[in-house]
Design a protein around this motif. Structure first.
Motif, short mmCIF file in Angstrom:
data_model
loop_
_atom_site.label_atom_id
_atom_site.label_comp_id
_atom_site.label_asym_id
_atom_site.label_seq_id
_atom_site.Cartn_x
_atom_site.Cartn_y
_atom_site.Cartn_z
N ALA A 97 0.83 -1.20 0.00
CA ALA A 97 0.00 0.00 0.00
C ALA A 97 0.87 1.25 0.00
CB ALA A 97 -0.91 0.00 1.22
N ILE A 98 0.26 2.37 -0.39
CA ILE A 98 0.93 3.66 -0.42
C ILE A 98 0.11 4.61 0.46
CG2 ILE A 98 1.68 5.58 -1.88
CD1 ILE A 98 1.46 3.47 -4.26
N THR A 99 0.74 5.18 1.48
CA THR A 99 0.04 6.06 2.41
C THR A 99 0.49 7.50 2.20
OG1 THR A 99 -0.12 4.29 4.03
CG2 THR A 99 -0.45 6.52 4.85
N CYS A 100 -0.47 8.40 2.08
CA CYS A 100 -0.15 9.82 1.91
C CYS A 100 0.31 10.41 3.23
CB CYS A 100 -1.37 10.57 1.40
SG CYS A 100 -1.02 12.33 1.13
N PRO A 101 1.44 11.14 3.23
CA PRO A 101 1.94 11.72 4.47
C PRO A 101 1.12 12.91 4.98
CG PRO A 101 3.29 12.44 2.63
CD PRO A 101 2.31 11.43 2.09
N CYS A 102 0.22 13.45 4.16
CA CYS A 102 -0.52 14.64 4.58
C CYS A 102 -1.77 14.32 5.39
CB CYS A 102 -0.88 15.48 3.36
SG CYS A 102 0.57 16.27 2.63
N HIS A 103 -2.66 13.48 4.84
CA HIS A 103 -3.93 13.20 5.55
C HIS A 103 -4.23 11.71 5.58
CE1 HIS A 103 -4.27 17.17 3.40
NE2 HIS A 103 -4.32 17.55 4.65
N ASN A 104 -3.20 10.90 5.35
CA ASN A 104 -3.29 9.44 5.53
C ASN A 104 -4.24 8.69 4.60
OD1 ASN A 104 -1.38 9.42 7.65
ND2 ASN A 104 -2.96 10.23 9.02
N SER A 105 -4.50 9.23 3.44
CA SER A 105 -5.20 8.40 2.46
C SER A 105 -4.31 7.21 2.13
CB SER A 105 -5.47 9.19 1.16
OG SER A 105 -6.52 10.10 1.35
N VAL A 106 -4.95 6.07 1.86
CA VAL A 106 -4.18 4.87 1.52
C VAL A 106 -4.62 4.38 0.15
CG1 VAL A 106 -3.64 2.50 2.19
CG2 VAL A 106 -3.99 4.24 3.96
N PHE A 107 -3.63 4.10 -0.71
CA PHE A 107 -3.86 3.60 -2.06
C PHE A 107 -3.27 2.20 -2.18
CE2 PHE A 107 -3.58 8.19 -2.24
CZ PHE A 107 -4.63 8.56 -3.07
N SER A 108 -3.92 1.35 -2.95
CA SER A 108 -3.35 0.03 -3.22
C SER A 108 -2.15 0.18 -4.15
CB SER A 108 -4.40 -0.86 -3.90
OG SER A 108 -4.59 -0.43 -5.24
N PHE A 109 -1.44 -0.91 -4.37
CA PHE A 109 -0.31 -0.87 -5.30
C PHE A 109 -0.76 -0.69 -6.75
CE2 PHE A 109 3.87 -2.68 -3.33
CZ PHE A 109 3.93 -1.60 -2.48
N ASN A 110 -2.06 -0.75 -7.01
CA ASN A 110 -2.55 -0.42 -8.34
C ASN A 110 -3.16 0.99 -8.37
OD1 ASN A 110 -2.91 -1.15 -11.09
ND2 ASN A 110 -5.11 -1.34 -10.71
N GLY A 111 -3.03 1.74 -7.27
CA GLY A 111 -3.51 3.11 -7.23
C GLY A 111 -4.95 3.29 -6.83
N ASP A 112 -5.65 2.22 -6.46
CA ASP A 112 -7.04 2.36 -6.03
C ASP A 112 -7.09 2.89 -4.59
OD1 ASP A 112 -8.11 1.23 -8.43
OD2 ASP A 112 -7.48 -0.74 -7.68
N VAL A 113 -8.11 3.70 -4.31
CA VAL A 113 -8.27 4.25 -2.96
C VAL A 113 -8.75 3.15 -2.02
CG1 VAL A 113 -9.48 5.93 -1.52
CG2 VAL A 113 -8.81 6.54 -3.86
N GLU A 114 -8.00 2.94 -0.96
CA GLU A 114 -8.43 1.98 0.08
C GLU A 114 -9.00 2.72 1.29
OE1 GLU A 114 -5.11 -0.64 0.80
OE2 GLU A 114 -5.59 -1.81 -0.99
N THR A 115 -8.43 3.90 1.59
CA THR A 115 -8.90 4.72 2.70
C THR A 115 -8.82 6.19 2.29
OG1 THR A 115 -8.00 3.12 4.27
CG2 THR A 115 -8.56 5.28 5.14
N GLY A 116 -9.87 6.98 2.54
CA GLY A 116 -9.89 8.41 2.23
C GLY A 116 -9.07 9.21 3.22
N PRO A 117 -9.09 10.51 3.07
CA PRO A 117 -10.09 11.32 2.36
C PRO A 117 -10.01 11.33 0.83
CG PRO A 117 -8.41 12.75 3.29
CD PRO A 117 -8.14 11.36 3.80
N ALA A 118 -8.93 10.87 0.22
CA ALA A 118 -8.91 10.84 -1.25
C ALA A 118 -10.06 9.97 -1.74
CB ALA A 118 -7.58 10.27 -1.74
#
Ligand code: FES
Length: 152
Positions: A97-118
């Motif tokens: 997974a890829i976690t955004c350092p700003c507001h903790n959105s989480v994306f899968s390794f294919n770029g799908d949103v797993e957790t918002g706010p994205a």
């Protein structure tokens, strides 16, 4: 006199509001893109021999990840679709997974949103692999997230 006090109060409120807004803005290191993928052209993204199945890596000097799965190689933006922060340091291989350092959105390794706010997936780009194994990402050519470049 009353109008002078009102004016001073108004200016004080204005100053506090401006300081608060500046603080809020500086807390996020977004690229002011509003979550739009940062533009780039063609970039070399290393050699296929250094990209293993199941890996996602940020390409140095470009706003893009390259990844490889069983279907082949793909590329996607490192710009968070929420407010444009850089996702390059957020890759976790153990969590895939890829976690955004700003507001903790989480994306899968294919770029799908797993957790918002994205709420929007990461944009993907066309990839070529030369006969010597050099990977090139074409930042000007977006593709569907299912597209892969086969490894021969
Ligand atoms: S910029 Fe807000 S979660 Fe990434």
């Amino acid at each position: 006199m009353t109008s002078d006090l009102s004016r001073r109060y108004f200016l004080k409120v204005l100053a506090v509001g401006a300081a608060t807004s500046a603080g809020a803005l500086s807390a996020c290191s977004g690229n002011n893109s509003g979550g739009q993928a940062e533009a780039f052209g063609d970039v070399t993204a290393g050699n296929i021999s250094a990209l293993l199945v199941g890996q996602v890596k940020a390409v140095p000097g470009a706003p893009v990840f390259v990844g490889r799965d069983a279907g082949g190689v793909y590329a996607m933006t490192t710009t968070c679709t929420h407010q444009g922060c850089d996702l390059a340091t957020g890759v976790s291989s153990s969590q895939q997974a890829i976690t955004c350092p700003c507001h903790n959105s989480v994306f899968s390794f294919n770029g799908d949103v797993e957790t918002g706010p994205a709420s929007t997936p990461l944009e993907h780009f066309k990839v070529d692999i030369a006969t010597d194994g050099t990977i090139t990402v074409h930042g000007g050519a977006t593709v569907a997230s299912s597209v892969r470049t086969a490894v021969s």
